[in-house]
Design an enzyme around this catalytic site. Sequence first.
Site, PDB file in Angstrom:
ATOM      1  N   CYS A  91       0.843  -1.191   0.000  1.00 12.30           N
ATOM      2  CA  CYS A  91       0.000   0.000   0.000  1.00 12.30           C
ATOM      3  C   CYS A  91       0.881   1.245   0.000  1.00 12.30           C
ATOM      4  O   CYS A  91       1.862   1.306   0.748  1.00 12.30           O
ATOM      5  CB  CYS A  91      -0.898  -0.020   1.237  1.00 12.30           C
ATOM      6  SG  CYS A  91      -2.021   1.361   1.362  1.00 12.30           S
ATOM      7  N   HIS A 133      -9.122  -3.806  -2.553  1.00 14.54           N
ATOM      8  CA  HIS A 133      -8.180  -3.082  -1.692  1.00 14.54           C
ATOM      9  C   HIS A 133      -8.558  -1.600  -1.644  1.00 14.54           C
ATOM     10  O   HIS A 133      -8.607  -0.994  -0.567  1.00 14.54           O
ATOM     11  CB  HIS A 133      -6.760  -3.267  -2.240  1.00 14.54           C
ATOM     12  CG  HIS A 133      -5.698  -2.528  -1.501  1.00 14.54           C
ATOM     13  ND1 HIS A 133      -4.792  -3.156  -0.673  1.00 14.54           N
ATOM     14  CD2 HIS A 133      -5.376  -1.202  -1.459  1.00 14.54           C
ATOM     15  CE1 HIS A 133      -3.966  -2.249  -0.164  1.00 14.54           C
ATOM     16  NE2 HIS A 133      -4.303  -1.044  -0.632  1.00 14.54           N
ATOM     17  N   GLU A 134      -8.824  -1.013  -2.805  1.00 21.18           N
ATOM     18  CA  GLU A 134      -9.137   0.417  -2.854  1.00 21.18           C
ATOM     19  C   GLU A 134     -10.515   0.715  -2.261  1.00 21.18           C
ATOM     20  O   GLU A 134     -10.696   1.739  -1.588  1.00 21.18           O
ATOM     21  CB  GLU A 134      -9.019   0.948  -4.284  1.00 21.18           C
ATOM     22  CG  GLU A 134      -7.646   0.781  -4.924  1.00 21.18           C
ATOM     23  CD  GLU A 134      -6.479   1.297  -4.100  1.00 21.18           C
ATOM     24  OE1 GLU A 134      -6.661   2.211  -3.281  1.00 21.18           O
ATOM     25  OE2 GLU A 134      -5.359   0.778  -4.270  1.00 21.18           O
ATOM     26  N   HIS A 137     -10.220   1.088   1.349  1.00 24.97           N
ATOM     27  CA  HIS A 137      -9.797   2.444   1.728  1.00 24.97           C
ATOM     28  C   HIS A 137     -10.994   3.380   1.826  1.00 24.97           C
ATOM     29  O   HIS A 137     -11.091   4.175   2.764  1.00 24.97           O
ATOM     30  CB  HIS A 137      -8.792   3.014   0.719  1.00 24.97           C
ATOM     31  CG  HIS A 137      -7.386   2.603   0.949  1.00 24.97           C
ATOM     32  ND1 HIS A 137      -6.686   2.912   2.095  1.00 24.97           N
ATOM     33  CD2 HIS A 137      -6.528   1.911   0.163  1.00 24.97           C
ATOM     34  CE1 HIS A 137      -5.460   2.427   2.006  1.00 24.97           C
ATOM     35  NE2 HIS A 137      -5.336   1.807   0.843  1.00 24.97           N
TER      36      HIS A 137
END
Length: 171
Positions: A91, A133-134, A137
């Site tokens: 990351c 993953h994003e 966030h």
Amino acid sequence: MSVLQVVLYPDDRLTKVCEPVTQVDDELNQFIDDMFDTMYQEGGIGLAASQVGVLKRVITIDIEGDKTNQVVLINPEILESCGETGIEEGCLSIPGYRALVPRKEKITVKALNRQGEEVIYHADDLFAICIQHEIDHLNGIVFVDHISNLKRQRIKDKMQKLKKQLYRSKA
């Protein structure tokens, strides 16, 4: 176009749930261009707006890194998922650290593109992992939230030391 400052873990902004985008306009598109510039400068394949301190539901992705297959996801939503997979993820907000994170192997995601049009992607492999993953966030989750408390605390301590060193070097 400009390179934005990447927010480093454990910054509180990385734990916040991002707000939906209500208007796709020239200002947002300039921000998206800046996100891509930042992502390429930092050597990433994906970037969420919260990683540059903007709490909006915007993601930029370019798996190949060659600027020919740029993907923009505004207000992304996973509609379907199946299978199990995982790789050691890294990351931009936690440089130098990687961890195995369980993910869905295939996903279908709905979002708006940079023209404000609805798009649907059927993603698998690295593309699916990157989207998940994003989106994490955007939901205030970083990849270290998927690992043990002990490992997460060690990384947090080391990142706080790194942030202090970076702050001192800029002063």
